[in-house]
Scaffold this active site. Structure first.
Site, PDB file in Angstrom:
ATOM      1  N   VAL A  15       0.749  -1.239  -0.019  1.00 16.36           N
ATOM      2  CA  VAL A  15      -0.143  -0.056   0.051  1.00 16.36           C
ATOM      3  C   VAL A  15       0.922   1.172   0.032  1.00 16.36           C
ATOM      4  CG1 VAL A  15      -1.612   1.372   1.389  1.00 16.36           C
ATOM      5  CG2 VAL A  15      -1.802  -1.064   1.173  1.00 16.36           C
ATOM      6  N   GLY A  80       1.814  -1.960   8.866  1.00 14.86           N
ATOM      7  CA  GLY A  80       0.902  -2.951   9.597  1.00 14.86           C
ATOM      8  C   GLY A  80       0.888  -4.457   8.994  1.00 14.86           C
ATOM      9  N   VAL A  81       0.289  -5.240   9.524  1.00 12.07           N
ATOM     10  CA  VAL A  81       0.259  -6.732   8.836  1.00 12.07           C
ATOM     11  C   VAL A  81      -0.957  -6.727   8.138  1.00 12.07           C
ATOM     12  CG1 VAL A  81       0.022  -9.181   9.430  1.00 12.07           C
ATOM     13  CG2 VAL A  81       1.118  -7.482  11.220  1.00 12.07           C
ATOM     14  N   ARG A  89     -10.540  -8.082   8.460  1.00 13.91           N
ATOM     15  CA  ARG A  89      -9.843  -6.810   8.946  1.00 13.91           C
ATOM     16  C   ARG A  89      -9.760  -6.659  10.329  1.00 13.91           C
ATOM     17  NH1 ARG A  89     -12.982  -5.362   4.449  1.00 13.91           N
ATOM     18  NH2 ARG A  89     -11.831  -4.810   2.590  1.00 13.91           N
ATOM     19  N   ASP A 124     -10.928   1.804  10.873  1.00 13.19           N
ATOM     20  CA  ASP A 124     -11.793   2.926  11.508  1.00 13.19           C
ATOM     21  C   ASP A 124     -11.314   2.844  13.031  1.00 13.19           C
ATOM     22  OD1 ASP A 124     -13.909   3.688   9.308  1.00 13.19           O
ATOM     23  OD2 ASP A 124     -14.010   1.229   9.475  1.00 13.19           O
ATOM     24  N   SER A 150     -16.520   2.754  -1.618  1.00  9.49           N
ATOM     25  CA  SER A 150     -17.299   3.595  -2.465  1.00  9.49           C
ATOM     26  C   SER A 150     -16.745   3.850  -3.871  1.00  9.49           C
ATOM     27  CB  SER A 150     -17.133   5.092  -1.908  1.00  9.49           C
ATOM     28  OG  SER A 150     -17.927   5.241  -0.560  1.00  9.49           O
ATOM     29  N   HIS A 177     -15.045   0.309   7.555  1.00 21.49           N
ATOM     30  CA  HIS A 177     -14.556  -0.474   6.423  1.00 21.49           C
ATOM     31  C   HIS A 177     -14.352  -1.934   6.737  1.00 21.49           C
ATOM     32  CE1 HIS A 177     -11.601  -1.383   3.098  1.00 21.49           C
ATOM     33  NE2 HIS A 177     -10.830  -1.410   4.036  1.00 21.49           N
ATOM     34  N   THR A 227      -4.210  -6.221  -1.640  1.00 19.71           N
ATOM     35  CA  THR A 227      -5.016  -5.036  -2.599  1.00 19.71           C
ATOM     36  C   THR A 227      -4.263  -3.591  -1.947  1.00 19.71           C
ATOM     37  OG1 THR A 227      -6.602  -3.998  -0.794  1.00 19.71           O
ATOM     38  CG2 THR A 227      -7.365  -6.249  -2.141  1.00 19.71           C
TER      39      THR A 227
HETATM   40  P1  NAD Z   1       2.744  -4.872   3.566  1.00 19.54           P
HETATM   41  O1  NAD Z   1       3.051  -6.130   4.504  1.00 19.54           O
HETATM   42  O2  NAD Z   1       2.877  -5.000   2.214  1.00 19.54           O
HETATM   43  O3  NAD Z   1       3.478  -3.722   4.035  1.00 19.54           O
HETATM   44  C1  NAD Z   1       3.454  -3.256   5.371  1.00 19.54           C
HETATM   45  C2  NAD Z   1       4.785  -2.619   5.722  1.00 19.54           C
HETATM   46  O4  NAD Z   1       4.540  -1.941   7.176  1.00 19.54           O
HETATM   47  C3  NAD Z   1       5.964  -3.396   5.552  1.00 19.54           C
HETATM   48  O5  NAD Z   1       7.061  -2.699   4.655  1.00 19.54           O
HETATM   49  C4  NAD Z   1       6.621  -3.343   7.127  1.00 19.54           C
HETATM   50  O6  NAD Z   1       7.995  -3.553   7.014  1.00 19.54           O
HETATM   51  C5  NAD Z   1       5.964  -2.236   7.438  1.00 19.54           C
HETATM   52  N1  NAD Z   1       5.945  -2.030   8.683  1.00 19.54           N
HETATM   53  C6  NAD Z   1       5.583  -3.086   9.875  1.00 19.54           C
HETATM   54  N2  NAD Z   1       5.766  -2.684  11.092  1.00 19.54           N
HETATM   55  C7  NAD Z   1       6.394  -1.445  11.291  1.00 19.54           C
HETATM   56  C8  NAD Z   1       6.914  -0.526  11.998  1.00 19.54           C
HETATM   57  N3  NAD Z   1       6.698  -0.578  13.405  1.00 19.54           N
HETATM   58  N4  NAD Z   1       7.246   0.665  11.534  1.00 19.54           N
HETATM   59  C9  NAD Z   1       7.420   1.131  10.213  1.00 19.54           C
HETATM   60  N5  NAD Z   1       6.990   0.176   9.386  1.00 19.54           N
HETATM   61  C10 NAD Z   1       6.383  -1.162   9.735  1.00 19.54           C
HETATM   62  O7  NAD Z   1       1.227  -4.701   3.800  1.00 19.54           O
HETATM   63  P2  NAD Z   1       0.161  -4.022   2.830  1.00 19.54           P
HETATM   64  O8  NAD Z   1      -0.433  -4.710   1.831  1.00 19.54           O
HETATM   65  O9  NAD Z   1       0.723  -2.730   2.388  1.00 19.54           O
HETATM   66  O10 NAD Z   1      -0.933  -3.427   3.877  1.00 19.54           O
HETATM   67  C11 NAD Z   1      -0.562  -2.379   4.866  1.00 19.54           C
HETATM   68  C12 NAD Z   1      -2.086  -2.267   5.747  1.00 19.54           C
HETATM   69  O11 NAD Z   1      -2.503  -1.505   5.089  1.00 19.54           O
HETATM   70  C13 NAD Z   1      -2.545  -3.638   6.403  1.00 19.54           C
HETATM   71  O12 NAD Z   1      -2.959  -3.118   7.613  1.00 19.54           O
HETATM   72  C14 NAD Z   1      -3.682  -3.577   5.232  1.00 19.54           C
HETATM   73  O13 NAD Z   1      -4.730  -4.505   5.944  1.00 19.54           O
HETATM   74  C15 NAD Z   1      -4.059  -2.292   5.187  1.00 19.54           C
HETATM   75  N6  NAD Z   1      -4.938  -2.106   3.975  1.00 19.54           N
HETATM   76  C16 NAD Z   1      -5.978  -1.195   3.998  1.00 19.54           C
HETATM   77  C17 NAD Z   1      -6.677  -0.851   3.150  1.00 19.54           C
HETATM   78  C18 NAD Z   1      -7.840  -0.069   3.097  1.00 19.54           C
HETATM   79  O14 NAD Z   1      -8.647   0.415   2.624  1.00 19.54           O
HETATM   80  N7  NAD Z   1      -8.073   0.958   4.423  1.00 19.54           N
HETATM   81  C19 NAD Z   1      -6.446  -1.638   1.800  1.00 19.54           C
HETATM   82  C20 NAD Z   1      -5.552  -2.531   1.713  1.00 19.54           C
HETATM   83  C21 NAD Z   1      -4.761  -2.767   2.920  1.00 19.54           C
END
Ligand code: NAD
Length: 309
Positions: A15, A80-81, A89, A124, A150, A177, A227
């Protein structure tokens, strides 16, 4: 030299890196500082992203530390994970709250006085926690909320009605969400006309559209494990609105202070976004069944937040 608007990005995964790419393509002059525990991959992405800038303007990209937040306009948190196939989620809640805690305080301690924009899940809940941890005024903390949902609703409607997606407007997904999200079609227009005038979609068809939106994220994760493009552009859109004081209505995770009969939490609703963050939360007119769905989302969020205490 005029000072560039500055964004720090914490989390350079799927992301985060997609957001960085989108921001550089859509803003010609920003300073983007990337922070991640994976320093090697971050440096690789920074070098790769620097190669974008001569073609798009005069932006600066570099790897940095939390001290860089001191004079930033926005701190975007995508660390985040992510979900694995079969996870919701909300399953990510404990792990990502711990990660968030390690991020928000160093940013605040740097003297940061800009806006937080959060997209880590459950978004959220994590946006509500960011506001509590930071002590920032509510309008300066924003979540991506139902912006992605949306967008997905507009895509599903355009496919269903065989029109260009740009012809679908004001179709909003509200609430969490997550699984309790819901779509509202009352304000939706297609080709400039009310949806109801364009197509006789019965209740079942509308429910099917809503269900497709609800399941779309899992569908993508099952196919490609992540995603990221959609939410990355939602993040870019919110940041651009803040950096250029656009005062545009976007669906986000916004602080409810009585809207929809709810307060004390962030949930998906349209809001006006500009410099300083949320300028106004827009309360949509809901029918009683939709009002009840918003309550269900809010109750679910509160349950999760209470489990943290
Ligand atoms: P990802 O595993 O590809 O990337 C996560 C990144 O966070 C990694 O690069 C990791 O090293 C980093 N990280 C972890 N702990 C950290 C810390 N303490 N300090 C700095 N960096 C740290 O995951 P992703 O696919 O990019 O998803 C990231 C988050 O976004 C997830 O929680 C996912 O569920 C969320 N997400 C949200 C939406 C939305 O619509 N809100 C959509 C897709 C994903």
């Amino acid at each position: 030299m005029k000072k560039q608007r500055k964004v720090i990005l914490v989390g350079n995964g799927a992301v985060g890196s997609s957001f960085a790419f989108s921001l550089l393509q859509n803003m010609s002059s920003v300073e983007l500082v990337v922070i991640d525990i994976n320093k090697e991959k971050t440096m690789g992405d920074v070098l790769d992203l620097q190669d974008v800038t001569p073609m798009t303007g005069s932006s600066i990209v570099r790897a940095g530390t939390y001290e860089d937040a001191t004079d930033a306009d926005i701190a975007v948190v995508t660390a985040g994970v992510p979900r694995q196939p079969g996870e919701t989620r909300l399953d990510l809640f404990k792990k990502n709250t711990n990660i968030l805690k390690a991020i928000v305080m160093p940013i605040v301690n740097s003297g940061f006085d800009g806006c937080f924009v959060i997209s880590s899940n459950p978004v959220d809940v994590l946006t509500t926690i960011t506001q509590h941890l930071s002590g920032f005024s509510k309008e300066k903390v924003i979540g991506t909320g139902t912006s992605l949902d949306s967008a997905r609703l507009c895509v599903e409607l355009a496919l269903k009605l065989n029109v260009l997606v740009s012809e679908v407007k004001n179709a909003y997904v509200l609430g969490e969400h997550g699984d309790s999200l819901f779509a509202t079609f009352a304000e939706a227009t297609v080709l400039g006309k009310k949806l109801s005038e364009i197509a006789a979609l019965d209740k079942k068809s509308l429910q099917k559209l809503e269900e497709s939106v609800r399941k779309r994220g899992s569908r993508i994760i099952d196919l490609k494990k992540a995603t990221h493009y959609g939410v990355a552009v939602c993040l870019m859109r919110i940041c651009k609105a803040i950096l250029t004081d656009e005062e545009i209505m976007l669906p986000v995770s916004a602080p409810l202070v009585g809207q929809y009969g709810q307060k004390g939490i962030y949930l998906g609703t349209p809001a006006i976004i500009g410099t300083g963050g949320i300028k106004q939360v827009i309360e949509m007119q809901l029918v009683p069944a939709e009002f009840q769905k918003m309550k269900l989302s809010a109750d679910k969020m509160r349950e999760v937040l209470v489990s943290l205490e």
